[in-house]
Design a protein around this motif. Sequence first.
Motif, PDB file in Angstrom:
ATOM      1  N   ASN A  65       0.896   4.023  -3.023  1.00 55.01           N
ATOM      2  CA  ASN A  65       0.537   5.411  -2.738  1.00 55.01           C
ATOM      3  C   ASN A  65       1.672   6.371  -3.081  1.00 55.01           C
ATOM      4  N   ARG A  96       0.828  -1.210   0.000  1.00 55.23           N
ATOM      5  CA  ARG A  96       0.000   0.000   0.000  1.00 55.23           C
ATOM      6  C   ARG A  96       0.861   1.258   0.000  1.00 55.23           C
ATOM      7  N   THR A  97       1.899   1.266   0.814  1.00 54.36           N
ATOM      8  CA  THR A  97       2.795   2.421   0.874  1.00 54.36           C
ATOM      9  C   THR A  97       3.477   2.658  -0.461  1.00 54.36           C
ATOM     10  N   LEU A 157      -5.026   1.407  -8.743  1.00 55.43           N
ATOM     11  CA  LEU A 157      -5.895   1.834  -7.646  1.00 55.43           C
ATOM     12  C   LEU A 157      -7.333   1.969  -8.139  1.00 55.43           C
TER      13      LEU A 157
END
Length: 200
Positions: free
Chosen positions: A108, A104-105, A146
Amino acid sequence: MTDIAAAPVVEPVSGPAARFREGAGRLCLDFVRTLRYRGTPAQKEELVDPEALAEWVRQFGTDDGRPVPSPDDAQVREARALREAVYALLTAALEGDVVGPAARTRLNRAAAAPVPVPRLTASGAVTRTSDAPVAAALSLVARDVLDLATSPALLARLRPCASPTCGALFLDHSRPGTRRWCSMDICGNRAKKAGLKARV
């Protein structure tokens, strides 16, 4: 919880980088296919070096005709790690799971970079340009996955190729939603030939 795994140990494709495959239905899926034959004994890495990554960016990221500055080895490693984060997110979404914090990091962070800017040329064509083409192309990939992973109607059409030797994912845009192969010309054709041979 699904998390990003270490990048797989794979056999590089020898020789100069060939033109990368398109046609999976989304940019992020074409990017995932740079690990060719994923999960099979024939698995091959296509992002083998900075030149290969620059070629991928020229094909998918910017098209203004300017040379792509050669990425460094760290950018190649980051691109491969992003690809695995993309795959982790997609597989988690298909399983109704949540992707882990490392993936996720990474997603993002990549998505936060500016994307290529569209520009109208004197001839009336639109090109995409960026002062940081590698980061911009990877931002496009991250934003695309995403969107895909959080769109239930699209996610319902995400398929693994039916070929046991392929390993690709594709988006089924067919009206009935029954497409089985990432490419009818390649995997589908091979399956037809194998079926005919088995019946002879």
